[in-house]
Design an enzyme around this catalytic site. Sequence first.
Site, PDB file in Angstrom:
ATOM      1  N   GLY A  44     -22.103  24.982  17.730  1.00 30.91           N
ATOM      2  CA  GLY A  44     -22.106  23.792  18.570  1.00 30.91           C
ATOM      3  C   GLY A  44     -23.497  23.566  19.138  1.00 30.91           C
ATOM      4  O   GLY A  44     -24.288  24.510  19.262  1.00 30.91           O
ATOM      5  N   GLN A  49     -30.129  20.047  24.393  1.00 32.56           N
ATOM      6  CA  GLN A  49     -30.727  21.247  23.804  1.00 32.56           C
ATOM      7  C   GLN A  49     -31.805  20.931  22.765  1.00 32.56           C
ATOM      8  O   GLN A  49     -32.531  21.826  22.335  1.00 32.56           O
ATOM      9  CB  GLN A  49     -29.661  22.125  23.135  1.00 32.56           C
ATOM     10  N   CYS A  86     -25.156  31.117  23.293  1.00 31.36           N
ATOM     11  CA  CYS A  86     -25.681  29.751  23.336  1.00 31.36           C
ATOM     12  C   CYS A  86     -27.037  29.748  22.639  1.00 31.36           C
ATOM     13  O   CYS A  86     -27.831  30.667  22.833  1.00 31.36           O
ATOM     14  CB  CYS A  86     -25.834  29.335  24.796  1.00 31.36           C
ATOM     15  N   LEU A  87     -27.297  28.710  21.849  1.00 29.04           N
ATOM     16  CA  LEU A  87     -28.564  28.672  21.102  1.00 29.04           C
ATOM     17  C   LEU A  87     -29.775  28.557  22.028  1.00 29.04           C
ATOM     18  O   LEU A  87     -30.893  28.849  21.607  1.00 29.04           O
ATOM     19  CB  LEU A  87     -28.551  27.528  20.084  1.00 29.04           C
ATOM     20  N   HIS A 128     -17.864  24.265  25.955  1.00 28.54           N
ATOM     21  CA  HIS A 128     -19.231  24.752  26.168  1.00 28.54           C
ATOM     22  C   HIS A 128     -20.231  23.599  26.035  1.00 28.54           C
ATOM     23  O   HIS A 128     -21.133  23.447  26.864  1.00 28.54           O
ATOM     24  CB  HIS A 128     -19.510  25.867  25.140  1.00 28.54           C
ATOM     25  N   GLU A 129     -20.061  22.772  24.993  1.00 24.74           N
ATOM     26  CA  GLU A 129     -21.031  21.696  24.739  1.00 24.74           C
ATOM     27  C   GLU A 129     -20.899  20.569  25.773  1.00 24.74           C
ATOM     28  O   GLU A 129     -21.906  20.006  26.204  1.00 24.74           O
ATOM     29  CB  GLU A 129     -20.885  21.143  23.322  1.00 24.74           C
ATOM     30  N   HIS A 132     -22.812  21.404  28.762  1.00 27.96           N
ATOM     31  CA  HIS A 132     -24.252  21.135  28.632  1.00 27.96           C
ATOM     32  C   HIS A 132     -24.607  19.725  29.107  1.00 27.96           C
ATOM     33  O   HIS A 132     -25.677  19.506  29.661  1.00 27.96           O
ATOM     34  CB  HIS A 132     -24.697  21.258  27.172  1.00 27.96           C
TER      35      HIS A 132
HETATM   36 NI    NI Z   1     -24.993  26.249  24.567  1.00 22.38          NI
END
Ligand code: NI
Length: 185
Positions: A44, A49, A86-87, A128-129, A132
Site C-alpha cells: 500500500g 508518501q 510502512c515504506l 493504514h493508507e 496517512h
Molecule cells: Ni505507510
Amino acid sequence: MLDIVLYGDPILRRRAKPVKSFTGRTRTLIKRMLEAMKAAKGIGLAAPQVGVSERIIVISTNGEDLALINPRIVGQEGRQVDIEGCLSFPGLQGEVPRSRQVVVEAFNPLGRSVRVTAEGLRARAIQHEIDHLNGVLFIDRAREDSLHWLVREKERDEEGKPRYRKVRTTLEEVEEFYRRMREGN
Ligand code: NI
C-alpha cells in the site's frame, strides 16, 4: 521512478487535500505510485508518501491492485492485531490493532463513486493508507513495546533466503534513526 519520502518529512504529518477533478494527471500519478510501491515491495502507498498532499491511496494484495480517491471509511467491524510496517519507515515494524473488516466509499481513477468491502490484510492496508491522508502514522497506533527493527543476519537459511532478527526499539530511537537517514549519515 517516484521517490518515497521518509519519516520526518513534514508532508507525512499534514492533512491531505481532497481531489476535485479527475484528470490524466491523477491517473498518471496513480500509475507511478503503484510502480514505486511494487518496486519497494509494499502492499500500500498514500500520495503524501510520494510528496503529493492529496487524498489518493493505492493497495495491492493477492495481486489485485486498487486505487481509491477521497476514500472514507463508512463501516468497520471486528478487531485484528498484527505486525505492520510502512515504506516511509524502512526496517521498522510494530504490532498495530485494526478493524478486521472495513467498508470504504471513494472514487475510482475515472471519477466514478465506488464502495469497497475488505477484510484481513486488505482491510489493514486500507486503514493504514487512509491514516496517512490524515497525517497519522503506524507508530502512533503501534504498541510501543512492540516496535522493532528487522535486522538482516549474515547467514541465510537452508533455502538460501535472507534471515532477519528482531531488535527492540523505542520511539526516540526511531526519530533519531530516520533523522540521520534523511541527512544521509
Ligand atoms: Ni505507510
